[in-house]
Design an enzyme around this catalytic site. Structure first.
Site, PDB file in Angstrom:
ATOM      1  N   HIS A  76       6.671  -3.187 -13.634  1.00  0.00           N
ATOM      2  CA  HIS A  76       6.723  -4.317 -14.412  1.00  0.00           C
ATOM      3  C   HIS A  76       6.300  -5.626 -13.955  1.00  0.00           C
ATOM      4  CE1 HIS A  76       9.545  -1.723 -16.699  1.00  0.00           C
ATOM      5  NE2 HIS A  76       9.844  -1.161 -15.418  1.00  0.00           N
ATOM      6  N   ALA A 102       6.444  13.921   3.211  1.00  0.00           N
ATOM      7  CA  ALA A 102       7.758  13.782   2.493  1.00  0.00           C
ATOM      8  C   ALA A 102       8.122  12.324   2.476  1.00  0.00           C
ATOM      9  CB  ALA A 102       8.797  14.466   3.240  1.00  0.00           C
ATOM     10  N   ALA A 120       4.897  10.522   6.565  1.00  0.00           N
ATOM     11  CA  ALA A 120       6.303  10.697   5.879  1.00  0.00           C
ATOM     12  C   ALA A 120       6.925   9.218   5.942  1.00  0.00           C
ATOM     13  CB  ALA A 120       6.905  11.580   6.882  1.00  0.00           C
ATOM     14  N   LYS A 143      -5.243   5.780  12.456  1.00  0.00           N
ATOM     15  CA  LYS A 143      -6.099   6.263  13.158  1.00  0.00           C
ATOM     16  C   LYS A 143      -7.115   6.956  11.988  1.00  0.00           C
ATOM     17  CE  LYS A 143      -4.939  10.747  15.201  1.00  0.00           C
ATOM     18  NZ  LYS A 143      -5.053  11.353  16.231  1.00  0.00           N
TER      19      LYS A 143
END
Length: 185
Positions: A76, A102, A120, A143
């Site tokens: 938006h 995750a 993650a 890296k």
């Protein structure tokens, strides 16, 4: 982990604009506007992956997407008084051989290069170079990977998108006028 029931998985895969073979979907997976989502072959979507595809999402071959990951091609305009009434579309491109950990958030207009690893919990707000490892909020380079070239063919899903959009960046295409730039990128 439970696979989506075969019928549910086939139903969702059939709704994608394109979907390669050997795609694994774990339950539950949420995809908004699947007709704007392109998935290569040997892709794995872990449980609780959410994809908002209205702006276009292109996932290459051999991509692994960890649980609770959110991929959005929509945002938006924070400069408008009524932000809820605005909708900016900007495609997300995930090239071949990418591993997304995750709880990752991928923002509109991002391209993740071939062979990249997203750690993650990272929030990806900018393009990620091929073979890089990025982590953090916002995602920054940790890296570069020491990798060799893969003999497998590049995903036609990502190749076709790149060819069609060679002269304009994915961020240049949006549903609103050019005076409303993408935000959060």
């Amino acid at each position: 982990m439970a696979f989506l029931r075969l019928a549910e998985a086939r139903s969702l895969a059939c709704k994608f604009e394109s979907c390669g073979p050997n795609v694994v979907l774990y339950s539950p997976v949420y995809v908004d506007a699947p007709e704007k989502v392109n998935v290569g072959e040997r892709v794995s979507l872990a449980p609780f992956v959410h994809i908002w595809g209205m702006g276009g999402v292109y996932i290459g071959n051999r991509v692994m997407i960890g649980s609770h990951t959110a991929i959005t091609s929509l945002t938006h305009d924070h400069r408008e008084t009524r932000m809820q009434d605005t909708l900016i579309k900007s495609p997300v491109v995930i090239e071949d051989d990418v591993w997304i950990g995750a709880h990752v958030i991928i923002m509109p207009g991002v391209t993740i290069g071939r062979g990249a690893v997203i750690g993650a919990g990272a929030v990806v707000t900018k393009d990620v170079a091929p073979s890089s490892i990025v982590v953090g909020v916002p995602a920054t380079l940790l890296k570069m990977r020491d990798v060799f070239e893969c003999d497998e063919a590049e995903s036609p899903v990502v190749s076709d998108f790149a060819l069609a959009n060679r002269r304009s960046s994915p961020r240049a295409r949006r549903s609103r006028s050019p005076d409303h730039p993408d935000i959060g990128i």
